[in-house]
Design a protein around this motif. Structure first.
Motif, PDB file in Angstrom:
ATOM      1  N   UNK A  17       0.843  -1.190   0.000  1.00  7.40           N
ATOM      2  CA  UNK A  17       0.000   0.000   0.000  1.00  7.40           C
ATOM      3  C   UNK A  17       0.882   1.245   0.000  1.00  7.40           C
ATOM      4  N   UNK A  18       0.416   2.294  -0.665  1.00  7.42           N
ATOM      5  CA  UNK A  18       1.099   3.578  -0.691  1.00  7.42           C
ATOM      6  C   UNK A  18       0.119   4.654  -0.253  1.00  7.42           C
ATOM      7  N   UNK A  19       0.650   5.708   0.355  1.00 10.76           N
ATOM      8  CA  UNK A  19      -0.200   6.775   0.871  1.00 10.76           C
ATOM      9  C   UNK A  19       0.312   8.123   0.400  1.00 10.76           C
ATOM     10  N   UNK A  20      -0.600   9.076   0.374  1.00 15.82           N
ATOM     11  CA  UNK A  20      -0.273  10.440  -0.039  1.00 15.82           C
ATOM     12  C   UNK A  20      -0.946  11.413   0.918  1.00 15.82           C
ATOM     13  N   UNK A  21      -0.149  12.366   1.443  1.00 19.25           N
ATOM     14  CA  UNK A  21      -0.647  13.370   2.375  1.00 19.25           C
ATOM     15  C   UNK A  21      -0.539  14.731   1.703  1.00 19.25           C
ATOM     16  N   UNK A  22      -1.639  15.454   1.733  1.00 20.67           N
ATOM     17  CA  UNK A  22      -1.675  16.785   1.128  1.00 20.67           C
ATOM     18  C   UNK A  22      -2.187  17.782   2.159  1.00 20.67           C
ATOM     19  N   UNK A  23      -1.415  18.871   2.369  1.00 19.45           N
ATOM     20  CA  UNK A  23      -1.785  19.922   3.316  1.00 19.45           C
ATOM     21  C   UNK A  23      -1.769  21.242   2.563  1.00 19.45           C
ATOM     22  N   UNK A  24      -2.914  21.909   2.546  1.00 11.15           N
ATOM     23  CA  UNK A  24      -3.046  23.171   1.820  1.00 11.15           C
ATOM     24  C   UNK A  24      -3.530  24.241   2.791  1.00 11.15           C
ATOM     25  N   UNK A  25      -2.731  25.320   2.910  1.00 15.56           N
ATOM     26  CA  UNK A  25      -3.110  26.446   3.751  1.00 15.56           C
ATOM     27  C   UNK A  25      -3.920  27.417   2.890  1.00 15.56           C
ATOM     28  N   UNK A  75      -6.889  30.781   2.696  1.00 16.59           N
ATOM     29  CA  UNK A  75      -7.147  32.017   3.448  1.00 16.59           C
ATOM     30  C   UNK A  75      -8.114  31.821   4.609  1.00 16.59           C
ATOM     31  N   UNK A  76      -9.057  30.900   4.462  1.00 18.56           N
ATOM     32  CA  UNK A  76     -10.061  30.733   5.510  1.00 18.56           C
ATOM     33  C   UNK A  76      -9.879  29.475   6.345  1.00 18.56           C
ATOM     34  N   UNK A  77      -8.859  28.702   6.090  1.00 24.71           N
ATOM     35  CA  UNK A  77      -8.669  27.491   6.875  1.00 24.71           C
ATOM     36  C   UNK A  77      -7.586  26.597   6.321  1.00 24.71           C
ATOM     37  N   UNK A  78      -7.502  25.414   6.909  1.00 26.83           N
ATOM     38  CA  UNK A  78      -6.485  24.432   6.546  1.00 26.83           C
ATOM     39  C   UNK A  78      -7.164  23.191   5.992  1.00 26.83           C
ATOM     40  N   UNK A  79      -6.756  22.785   4.787  1.00 25.77           N
ATOM     41  CA  UNK A  79      -7.325  21.588   4.148  1.00 25.77           C
ATOM     42  C   UNK A  79      -6.299  20.471   4.232  1.00 25.77           C
ATOM     43  N   UNK A  80      -6.724  19.310   4.719  1.00 25.94           N
ATOM     44  CA  UNK A  80      -5.834  18.154   4.896  1.00 25.94           C
ATOM     45  C   UNK A  80      -6.469  16.955   4.214  1.00 25.94           C
ATOM     46  N   UNK A  81      -5.672  16.220   3.465  1.00 30.35           N
ATOM     47  CA  UNK A  81      -6.154  15.022   2.772  1.00 30.35           C
ATOM     48  C   UNK A  81      -5.127  13.908   2.931  1.00 30.35           C
ATOM     49  N   UNK A  82      -5.597  12.735   3.332  1.00 30.92           N
ATOM     50  CA  UNK A  82      -4.750  11.541   3.458  1.00 30.92           C
ATOM     51  C   UNK A  82      -5.433  10.410   2.698  1.00 30.92           C
TER      52      UNK A  82
END
Length: 407
Positions: A333-341, A343-350
């Motif tokens: 299995x492989x995983x990908x983490x994305x963190x985007x700052x 203007x109105x908040x923090x978006x996180x995707x795993x």
């Protein structure tokens, strides 16, 4: 046929009525022939068995012994085994074995044996008449008498014993199903209790984390205030910078304190180790890679601008999601983490490409509960589920301080 059985089981009075109707019909079928022979007592008496059969589900024990009492009268007075009486005995033997308390069920077995033996001995001459012989029982040799009696007892006892045994099978099946239902209900209550306990424990952890964030902010305010006081006259510019830092830190601490008031804190004491932040994401990803899970990290925006509370929640969500990928994703299995700052908040995707919905489920789901509690503590939300192309994905949006204040 199975649906008919289930329907009759759900409506026992219908079965009682049908069984009583069969007893009445069998009695009426022989009424004319028996009455013509002058045996009006034997023609009318079988109708009395309609009453206990009709009441068998509402008064199980009373109907059993009422049938037994009527059966004794039958053995004492009847010259032949009436089919209506035999059918009533079969119904009561089955009902007592299937639904009555075990003491009375054993009594029904004993009564079945007694009635079978007495009836077989009394009506053994019928065996001879069925074979077409002209001999009476006492005219046969001792060996043939024993055979005739054994066959007669078996013929009279077998229907009652078979009905009792079948009732025992039904009783055992009902007991097993009831035990399974009780076990399922107990497990469901335990699962709900574990879920509530997990929420309480996770809120306690959140409270401790936010406490450390607020304590850190207040320490900064105190240090900056002391520094500004010392340089207020000698270096006003530095004092102004310190005051600006105090204002910014105070606002952040106020926002974190508001969130803290909505979180239940566990009374148990806990360690006061420094809490992680988004700056340690790379270290976390490296640790996961060393455990055998290839992880790719994408960061967009300035992580240093994210408030401490939101950063801590995001770190914990990423940590829990990657832990689930290691545990349930399967081999390769492989995983990908994305963190985007934003203007109105923090978006996180795993997201991973593992087993997804096919992964083994421990039935608890406490990790997802913890992630949702983390996000809710800072005004955010988490969604999780299988990916359309395979694998599993967790996404979270955590509003920043400015977005929370505007709300």
């Amino acid at each position: 046929m199975r649906h008919v059985h289930l329907w009759l089981r759900a409506h026992p009075l219908v079965f009682d009525g049908l069984a009583a109707t069969v007893v009445a019909l069998l009695s009426l079928m022989l009424f004319a022939s028996v009455g013509v022979q002058g045996h009006w007592w034997q023609a009318l008496f079988p109708l009395a068995f309609v009453v206990p059969v009709a009441l068998r589900s509402r008064h199980q024990v009373g109907a059993l012994y009422a049938t037994a009492a009527l059966g004794l009268v039958t053995l004492a007075t009847f010259s032949f085994p009436h089919p209506a009486i035999l059918y009533a005995g079969i119904v009561m033997a089955y009902s007592a074995s299937a639904y009555a308390p075990r003491t009375h069920a054993r009594a029904a077995l004993a009564l079945s044996v007694v009635f079978g033996v007495i009836g077989g001995v009394k009506w053994s001459y019928l065996v001879l008449s069925l074979t077409g012989t002209s001999y009476d029982l006492h005219e046969l040799a001792l060996r043939n008498q024993a055979i005739a009696l054994s066959v007669s007892i078996g013929v009279c006892s077998a229907p009652l014993l078979m009905a009792w045994l079948w009732g025992g099978v039904v009783h055992a099946r009902h007991a097993y199903l009831q035990e399974a239902l009780d076990r399922a209900s107990r497990l469901e209550r335990e699962r709900d209790a574990l879920a509530r306990l997990a929420v309480v424990e996770e809120r306690g952890r959140i409270a401790r984390d936010l406490h450390d964030v607020v304590a850190h902010s207040l320490s900064v305010v105190v240090l900056q205030a002391d520094g500004a006081r010392h340089v207020l006259e000698s270096d006003p510019a530095r004092a102004a910078v310190a005051l600006e830092t105090i204002g910014r830190t105070g606002r952040e601490a106020t926002a974190e304190m508001r969130r803290l008031l909505g979180v239940l804190r566990s009374p148990q004491s806990a360690s006061r180790a420094p809490q992680p932040d988004l700056g340690q994401l790379e270290t976390l990803v490296s640790q996961v890679r060393e455990s055998g899970l290839p992880v790719t990290l994408h960061v967009t925006g300035d992580l240093a601008s994210v408030p401490a509370g939101a950063g801590l929640s995001a770190y914990r969500i990423v940590q829990e999601a990657l832990t689930n990928s290691v545990k349930h994703g399967g081999p390769s299995v492989q995983a990908e983490v994305s963190v985007v700052v934003q203007p109105d908040g923090l978006s996180v995707s795993i997201a991973d490409d593992g087993r997804g919905a096919a992964a083994a489920n421990d039935g608890a789901g406490l990790g997802l509960l913890g992630m949702r509690e983390r996000a809710a503590a800072v005004g955010g939300e988490v969604t999780a589920g299988p990916r359309p192309g395979g694998g599993f994905a967790v996404t979270a949006f955590l509003p920043t301080e400015k977005a929370v204040v505007r709300q």
